[in-house]
Design an enzyme around this catalytic site. Structure first.
Site, PDB file in Angstrom:
ATOM      1  N   ASN A   1       0.860  -1.183   0.000  1.00  0.00           N
ATOM      2  CA  ASN A   1       0.000   0.000   0.000  1.00  0.00           C
ATOM      3  C   ASN A   1       0.896   1.233   0.000  1.00  0.00           C
ATOM      4  O   ASN A   1       1.800   1.354   0.830  1.00  0.00           O
ATOM      5  CB  ASN A   1      -0.899  -0.007   1.233  1.00  0.00           C
ATOM      6  CG  ASN A   1      -1.960   1.063   1.196  1.00  0.00           C
ATOM      7  OD1 ASN A   1      -1.768   2.135   0.622  1.00  0.00           O
ATOM      8  ND2 ASN A   1      -3.074   0.784   1.819  1.00  0.00           N
TER       9      ASN A   1
ATOM     10  N   GLY B   1     -15.554   3.936   2.176  1.00  0.00           N
ATOM     11  CA  GLY B   1     -14.180   4.277   2.503  1.00  0.00           C
ATOM     12  C   GLY B   1     -13.143   3.845   1.491  1.00  0.00           C
ATOM     13  O   GLY B   1     -11.942   3.956   1.752  1.00  0.00           O
TER      14      GLY B   1
ATOM     15  N   GLY C   1     -10.561   4.119  -1.210  1.00  0.00           N
ATOM     16  CA  GLY C   1      -9.776   5.182  -1.830  1.00  0.00           C
ATOM     17  C   GLY C   1      -9.798   5.076  -3.346  1.00  0.00           C
ATOM     18  O   GLY C   1      -9.807   6.070  -4.049  1.00  0.00           O
ATOM     19  N   VAL C   2      -9.767   3.854  -3.850  1.00  0.00           N
ATOM     20  CA  VAL C   2      -9.917   3.577  -5.281  1.00  0.00           C
ATOM     21  C   VAL C   2     -11.101   2.616  -5.377  1.00  0.00           C
ATOM     22  O   VAL C   2     -10.944   1.398  -5.294  1.00  0.00           O
ATOM     23  CB  VAL C   2      -8.635   2.953  -5.888  1.00  0.00           C
ATOM     24  CG1 VAL C   2      -8.830   2.648  -7.366  1.00  0.00           C
ATOM     25  CG2 VAL C   2      -7.449   3.892  -5.700  1.00  0.00           C
TER      26      VAL C   2
ATOM     27  N   HIS D   1      -9.930  -4.401  -4.074  1.00  0.00           N
ATOM     28  CA  HIS D   1      -8.675  -4.744  -3.396  1.00  0.00           C
ATOM     29  C   HIS D   1      -8.956  -5.052  -1.931  1.00  0.00           C
ATOM     30  O   HIS D   1      -9.822  -4.453  -1.321  1.00  0.00           O
ATOM     31  CB  HIS D   1      -7.625  -3.636  -3.531  1.00  0.00           C
ATOM     32  CG  HIS D   1      -8.081  -2.293  -3.058  1.00  0.00           C
ATOM     33  ND1 HIS D   1      -8.917  -1.478  -3.811  1.00  0.00           N
ATOM     34  CD2 HIS D   1      -7.819  -1.614  -1.917  1.00  0.00           C
ATOM     35  CE1 HIS D   1      -9.143  -0.349  -3.151  1.00  0.00           C
ATOM     36  NE2 HIS D   1      -8.491  -0.415  -1.991  1.00  0.00           N
TER      37      HIS D   1
END
Length: 195
Positions: free
Chosen positions: A83, A145, A147-148, A153
């Site tokens: 990450n 939540g 992010g992408v 993932h």
């Protein structure tokens, strides 16, 4: 001044500033600067839209070398990557190669390999870093939540007792004591022996 300036080299290495040296009213706080976090806050590496391709960091990563993309292991349907904005040292993501947003949209093969690679990641992290626990999870959608949000993932986050200290709570900062490239190299090397 009441503050130990003899540890100046160590303080300088982690960019601690002393309030008495700054303009304004002195206060008792030291500041730990983490400028790399601005990339995340500013949205660096976030896709402009939900389309697959070079705009998506999880679509782009497999086309680069493992060192460039921080890929730890490549499977048949999924891969394991460091990450870029870790919660703790060794924070891994397990991603399908296919650009799919929802867990319910993953194929049985992708789902199975994500689970197997998550188990392998736990074994490798346990052998190399000796965490005392793990957080595993997927954030689905922006409201959940993610992010992408457009590319599925799973997070594999190693945890240690006391790793959530005052920094995240009072300073909105996490101290990560290992460079991502160093962590990737260590985990990739250990993958064959421990996965």
């Amino acid at each position: 001044m009441g503050e130990d300036r003899d540890s100046g080299a160590a303080a300088e290495a982690i960019r601690v500033e002393f309030a008495a040296d700054q303009a304004g009213i002195p206060d008792p706080f030291r500041r730990l600067w983490t400028p790399y976090r601005m990339a995340y806050i500013d949205g660096e590496n976030k896709p402009a839209d939900d389309r697959e391709g070079q705009g998506c960091p999880f679509c782009r990563a497999p086309g680069q070398t493992d060192d460039q993309s921080l890929i730890v292991h490549r499977g048949r349907y999924c891969y394991v990557i460091m990450n870029l904005y870790p919660y703790s040292p060794g924070h891994l993501l397990v991603c399908p190669y296919r650009h799919v947003a929802g867990y319910i949209d993953a194929t049985p093969e992708e789902t199975r390999e994500m689970a197997e690679l998550s188990q392998s990641a736990i074994r490798v992290l346990t052998a190399t870093s000796h965490p005392q626990g793990f957080n595993l999870g997927m954030n689905q959608g922006a409201a959940g939540g993610a992010g992408v949000a457009a590319h599925l993932h799973q997070h594999v986050v190693p945890r240690w007792v006391g790793d959530t200290n005052f920094l995240p709570i009072t300073g909105g900062t996490r101290a990560i004591p290992q460079l991502l490239g160093d962590g990737r190299a260590m985990l990739a090397e250990a993958w064959e022996d421990h996965a």
